[in-house]
Enzyme design. Structure first.
Site, PDB file in Angstrom:
ATOM      1  N   ARG A 191       0.882  -1.196  -0.124  1.00 50.44           N
ATOM      2  CA  ARG A 191       0.036   0.073  -0.098  1.00 50.44           C
ATOM      3  C   ARG A 191       0.875   1.323   0.145  1.00 50.44           C
ATOM      4  NH1 ARG A 191      -1.996   1.033   4.578  1.00 50.44           N
ATOM      5  NH2 ARG A 191      -2.681  -0.817   5.180  1.00 50.44           N
ATOM      6  N   TYR A 208     -16.316  18.887 -13.848  1.00 46.89           N
ATOM      7  CA  TYR A 208     -16.590  17.569 -13.951  1.00 46.89           C
ATOM      8  C   TYR A 208     -17.385  17.174 -12.790  1.00 46.89           C
ATOM      9  CZ  TYR A 208     -16.003  12.384 -13.422  1.00 46.89           C
ATOM     10  OH  TYR A 208     -16.628  11.276 -13.060  1.00 46.89           O
ATOM     11  N   ASP A 213      -7.204  20.836 -12.025  1.00 42.81           N
ATOM     12  CA  ASP A 213      -7.778  19.521 -12.701  1.00 42.81           C
ATOM     13  C   ASP A 213      -7.434  19.712 -14.254  1.00 42.81           C
ATOM     14  OD1 ASP A 213      -8.918  17.317 -14.240  1.00 42.81           O
ATOM     15  OD2 ASP A 213     -10.634  17.284 -12.987  1.00 42.81           O
ATOM     16  N   LYS A 273      -8.347   9.140 -18.756  1.00 42.73           N
ATOM     17  CA  LYS A 273      -8.665  10.051 -19.871  1.00 42.73           C
ATOM     18  C   LYS A 273      -7.501   9.716 -20.872  1.00 42.73           C
ATOM     19  CE  LYS A 273     -12.461  10.354 -17.745  1.00 42.73           C
ATOM     20  NZ  LYS A 273     -12.821  11.337 -16.854  1.00 42.73           N
TER      21      LYS A 273
HETATM   22  C1  LIG Z   1     -13.113  11.513 -15.491  1.00 46.50           C
HETATM   23  C2  LIG Z   1     -12.850  12.732 -14.771  1.00 46.50           C
HETATM   24  C3  LIG Z   1     -12.522  12.994 -13.339  1.00 46.50           C
HETATM   25  C4  LIG Z   1     -12.584  11.603 -12.583  1.00 46.50           C
HETATM   26  O1  LIG Z   1     -12.024  10.665 -12.898  1.00 46.50           O
HETATM   27  P1  LIG Z   1     -12.058   9.023 -12.488  1.00 46.50           P
HETATM   28  O2  LIG Z   1     -10.739   8.604 -13.083  1.00 46.50           O
HETATM   29  O3  LIG Z   1     -13.264   8.515 -13.506  1.00 46.50           O
HETATM   30  O4  LIG Z   1     -12.280   8.573 -11.217  1.00 46.50           O
HETATM   31  C5  LIG Z   1     -12.037  13.969 -13.011  1.00 46.50           C
HETATM   32  N1  LIG Z   1     -11.991  15.181 -13.728  1.00 46.50           N
HETATM   33  C6  LIG Z   1     -12.152  15.311 -14.987  1.00 46.50           C
HETATM   34  C7  LIG Z   1     -12.028  16.277 -15.723  1.00 46.50           C
HETATM   35  C8  LIG Z   1     -12.687  14.023 -15.558  1.00 46.50           C
HETATM   36  O5  LIG Z   1     -13.016  14.098 -17.005  1.00 46.50           O
END
Ligand SMILES: *Cc1c(COP(=O)(O)O)cnc(C)c1O
Length: 351
Positions: free
Chosen positions: A41, A96, A167, A192
């Protein structure tokens, strides 16, 4: 070295005889005592290789430190855990929706206070920063495709003693480096663009602040939202081709945005001029639903950043704010041939 070279070369074993070219997938719940890793972990060599590569892309010449997580939202939750009870988080009204739902959940349980702002109104955002402990930014924003003045907001937030988090999932470190614009932390859904093939969930936090890194590392050790070694390996494999994929997706998105602007059924095209994400506004939900249910190539799915083109009408989700138009369709443009993408898309639009 330039980013396209770094993406290929960073995070590999040394160039020595019999070393593999790629970091192996280390399946280990624990390690023989006496070293630094201790337990599965706390550390894993496959995570470390991924973290070095992403830190290098976000940090550039000045470097950075990265922590990987089980998902983007796991990374978001660890960052929001920096905020104490009754402290204020300034966040975008359009972002998001997993992040906005997490903020609303924390607020409903009295864990934080949230002030939602229009990211494009820099004066309003900087004014809101005055009482903030943490300023959450997402630019381009999901799914409104709005841009924030990251440098100006970071300056105001720092003057108020707040942390600034960006983000950077939509832009990727190739098109925007928020740490250079003043952000303390960058968050990614590596699910993504970074992993890039719609086959893995992973998240990451990147920072140049070693103290903040230690705090967040301890949170990850304690909360346990760690990625699997295979996921980290897949994400690193994806990251190797990030520059190629982003370049192609951006070229396709630029061309589709140009053609869509000339299409009579398209009320609005929101494309910030870079990246592979865009949004179109159609007349109403019905027209948008016909489009998302009629294509052969474009996949109707809620994710983005994969090699395959995907889209969805965002207001099909109850949590999406009512300021997002009912007919808004978010497009994640993939790396296919742009004429095939266009033919498939245009066939689903009213003529
Ligand atoms: C998909 C997404 C998230 C969350 O990510 P996960 O891997 O699905 O938990 C956060 N911020 C943005 C801009 C996203 O597109």
């Amino acid at each position: 070295m330039r980013p396209a070279t770094r993406a290929v070369h960073v995070g590999r074993p040394p160039h020595e005889s019999d070393e593999p070219l790629n970091v192996p997938i280390t399946m280990a719940a624990t390690y023989v005592a006496g070293g630094d890793r201790e337990y599965g972990r706390y550390a894993n060599p496959t995570w470390t290789a991924f973290e070095e590569a992403l830190a290098d892309l976000e940090g550039g010449d000045q470097g950075a430190l990265c922590l990987s997580f089980a998902s983007g939202l796991a990374a978001v939750s660890v960052v929001l855990d920096l905020v104490g009870a009754d402290q204020v988080v300034v966040a975008p009204r359009h972002a998001y929706n997993g992040t906005t739902m997490q903020l609303a959940d924390l607020e409903s349980r009295g864990r934080i206070r949230t002030v939602l702002v229009d990211l494009t109104d820099t004066a309003a955002v900087t004014a809101a920063c005055e009482d903030a402990a943490l300023v959450w930014l997402e630019s381009p924003s999901n799914p409104a495709m709005e841009l924030a003045d990251l440098a100006a907001i970071a300056e105001a937030a720092h003057a108020a003693g707040a942390y600034v988090v960006v983000d950077n999932t939509f832009a990727t470190p190739l098109l925007q480096q928020p740490l250079d614009l003043g952000a303390d932390l960058v968050v990614h859904s590596a699910t993504k663009y970074i992993a890039g093939h719609s086959d893995v969930l992973m998240g990451a936090i990147v920072t140049r602040d070693a103290e903040l890194y230690d705090v967040l590392k301890r949170r990850r050790d304690l909360l346990g939202a760690i990625p699997g070694p295979f996921e980290a390996w897949l994400a690193l494999r994806g990251l190797r081709t990030l520059p190629l994929r982003v370049e192609r997706a951006q070229a396709n998105a630029t061309e589709l945005a140009r053609r869509l602007r000339e299409h009579p059924a398209v009320v609005d095209v929101r494309y910030p001029g870079f990246g592979g994400m865009l949004a179109i506004v159609l007349e109403n939900a019905a027209v948008a639903d016909v489009l998302t249910h009629s294509t052969k190539l474009w996949v109707h799915a809620t994710s983005l950043g994969g090699v395959e083109s995907m889209f969805e009408r965002r207001r099909r989700w109850a949590a999406e704010p009512s300021t997002i138009p009912e007919g808004l369709v978010r497009l994640s443009v993939g790396i296919e041939d742009v004429d095939d993408l266009w033919d498939d898309l245009v066939a689903g639009l009213p003529s």
